[in-house]
Scaffold this active site. Structure first.
Site, PDB file in Angstrom:
ATOM      1  N   CYS A 260       0.873  -1.101   0.055  1.00  0.00           N
ATOM      2  CA  CYS A 260      -0.003   0.230   0.038  1.00  0.00           C
ATOM      3  C   CYS A 260       0.900   1.164  -0.054  1.00  0.00           C
ATOM      4  O   CYS A 260       0.134   2.341   0.025  1.00  0.00           O
ATOM      5  CB  CYS A 260      -1.022   0.100   1.334  1.00  0.00           C
ATOM      6  SG  CYS A 260      -1.932  -1.451   1.127  1.00  0.00           S
TER       7      CYS A 260
ATOM      8  N   HIS B 281      -9.865   1.942   0.539  1.00  0.00           N
ATOM      9  CA  HIS B 281      -8.188   1.927   0.636  1.00  0.00           C
ATOM     10  C   HIS B 281      -7.906   1.283  -0.733  1.00  0.00           C
ATOM     11  O   HIS B 281      -8.407   0.267  -1.090  1.00  0.00           O
ATOM     12  CB  HIS B 281      -7.932   1.072   1.837  1.00  0.00           C
ATOM     13  CG  HIS B 281      -6.350   0.647   1.876  1.00  0.00           C
ATOM     14  ND1 HIS B 281      -5.517   1.458   0.993  1.00  0.00           N
ATOM     15  CD2 HIS B 281      -5.657  -0.066   2.688  1.00  0.00           C
ATOM     16  CE1 HIS B 281      -4.284   1.223   1.177  1.00  0.00           C
ATOM     17  NE2 HIS B 281      -4.106   0.379   2.386  1.00  0.00           N
TER      18      HIS B 281
ATOM     19  N   HIS C 198      -2.761   8.117   6.539  1.00  0.00           N
ATOM     20  CA  HIS C 198      -2.795   6.551   5.715  1.00  0.00           C
ATOM     21  C   HIS C 198      -4.366   6.278   6.392  1.00  0.00           C
ATOM     22  O   HIS C 198      -5.048   5.829   5.665  1.00  0.00           O
ATOM     23  CB  HIS C 198      -1.773   5.758   6.263  1.00  0.00           C
ATOM     24  CG  HIS C 198      -2.005   4.407   5.657  1.00  0.00           C
ATOM     25  ND1 HIS C 198      -1.862   4.358   4.187  1.00  0.00           N
ATOM     26  CD2 HIS C 198      -2.166   3.180   6.154  1.00  0.00           C
ATOM     27  CE1 HIS C 198      -1.874   3.069   3.793  1.00  0.00           C
ATOM     28  NE2 HIS C 198      -2.166   2.344   4.911  1.00  0.00           N
TER      29      HIS C 198
END
Length: 402
Positions: A160, A330, A293
């Site tokens: 990620c 996400h 994040h």
């Protein structure tokens, strides 16, 4: 960093669950309008059970928009990437003789096509031309051919943090004198593999994700693509253009703690943010907003919060922060790029975007995100992207002053 050495951002392109280009993404952020919906396009047993940040455009429609034949072997991740990359480079002459590179990030790669056609491969030749699309680098080569980029082409896949690392590598290559310009970013579409994987880890929520909330219980996945054009500031000036913003700092670290979890004190996140500030030559107090994040998983938000407390000293000293993943989901490898675009938008329009679905601070932290969209005086924005394997990256963007 002297002005000629600064890394200017001269173009941006984005597509996500909240918009098909940069301006529509910005409108949704400004209106606090999220794109988290029940699964509609993906064939999965979770279709009526899990929520995702899905882009409501079919592959055929995407192919038509980017000008590729519908029967050619372009996976969804690549089609999304082409749309965003073409927007990013629309006003830039990539054939002007400048050394230009493409650094694209992905984790899904061509997995969506493999899932769809794997059994079919064994029975008929109809879809076998998709077999080469499975590796992550294949789509990058297709994007490079469409853009006419040949000087440097590579793919990054670090979970990620992938797109953030692509952006960082582009900046470092420009500063090292290896490139004059870099098209950098990432793309990931939704796939059964990723949804099943995160669900099996028991970090997929049964509702809407709640970043930095005491009662957070997991993430929503999303799909997106975003690209930025980085150039030497002198090159931008030579073309009589004004930069959208500057990439002034970046950092990457790994806390080597666990395959999928961050350390409780956020060591990797702390080191990445610290390095980004050092590269930019800035004190922590210069940061006006953090695009966190913030995946809304119990582990991530606690670790990231601890890292922010370590960087800024106290809860009161932490600048305004929010996670925009409650808007888009996400988006995995694309997260660092789509959130880089959001960070530049924050600087351009002097505003902070809302952390949706928040109700109660994490007891162990006592920090509260920005829960409504608001105007703010911003000179520097920090954007965090953390991935499995301990890959932690932070990017620091600075306002392009008049």
């Amino acid at each position: 960093m002297s002005v000629p050495d600064r890394i200017a951002i001269s173009g941006m392109g984005a597509i996500s669950a909240i918009g098909e280009d940069v301006s529509s993404n910005h409108r949704s952020l400004r209106a606090s309008h999220h794109g988290i919906v029940p699964i509609r396009q993906l064939d999965t047993p979770h279709r009526d059970k899990l929520l995702v940040g899905e882009i409501a455009i079919s592959n055929d429609q995407l192919a038509e928009r980017v000008g590729v034949a519908g029967d050619d072997a372009y996976t969804r991740s690549t089609l999304l990437a082409l749309l965003a990359a073409k927007e990013a480079t629309a006003a830039i002459d990539l054939s002007d003789g400048s050394r230009t590179g493409l650094i694209s990030a992905t984790t899904v790669g061509g997995m969506d096509a493999t899932e769809r056609y794997y059994e079919d491969y064994l029975a008929t030749e109809t879809h076998r031309h998709f077999i080469p699309t499975h590796p992550c680098g294949y789509g990058t080569e297709q994007i490079a051919r469409h853009l006419g980029i040949t000087d440097y082409v590579t793919t990054i896949s670090t979970a990620c943090s992938s797109a953030a690392n692509a952006i960082m590598l582009g900046a470092r290559m420009i500063k090292a004198g290896l490139l004059d310009r870099a098209v950098v970013g990432g793309t990931d579409c939704l796939s059964r593999f990723t949804i099943n994987g995160f669900n099996s880890l028991m970090i997929y929520t049964d509702g809407h994700c709640r970043p930095f909330d005491e009662h957070r219980n997991g993430l929503n996945l999303g799909e997106a693509a975003a690209y930025l054009v980085l150039e030497r500031a002198a090159l931008v000036a030579r073309h009589s253009k004004a930069p959208l913003a500057y990439l002034s700092g970046y950092g990457h670290a790994n806390d080597a703690f666990h395959q999928t979890a961050s350390s409780d004190n956020g060591e990797g996140a702390y080191l990445a943010m610290k390095q980004a500030l050092e590269v930019a030559g800035l004190d922590a107090g210069a940061v006006g907003y953090i695009n966190a994040h913030g995946t809304a998983t119990p582990n991530n938000d606690l670790a990231e919060g601890q890292a922010m407390l370590r960087i800024f000293g106290t809860a009161e000293a932490i600048p305004m922060f929010s996670s925009t993943k409650a808007f888009t989901g996400h988006t995995l490898a694309a997260a660092g790029a789509i959130e880089a675009v959001f960070s530049v938008l924050a600087l351009q329009h002097q505003e902070v975007f809302a952390n949706l679905n928040f109700s109660e601070p994490i007891a162990a932290l006592g920090i509260v995100p920005q829960t409504t969209q608001r105007h703010a005086t911003l000179n520097h924005v920090l954007s965090n992207s953390f991935g499995f394997g301990g890959n932690c990256s932070s990017l620091l963007f600075s306002k392009a002053h008049d």
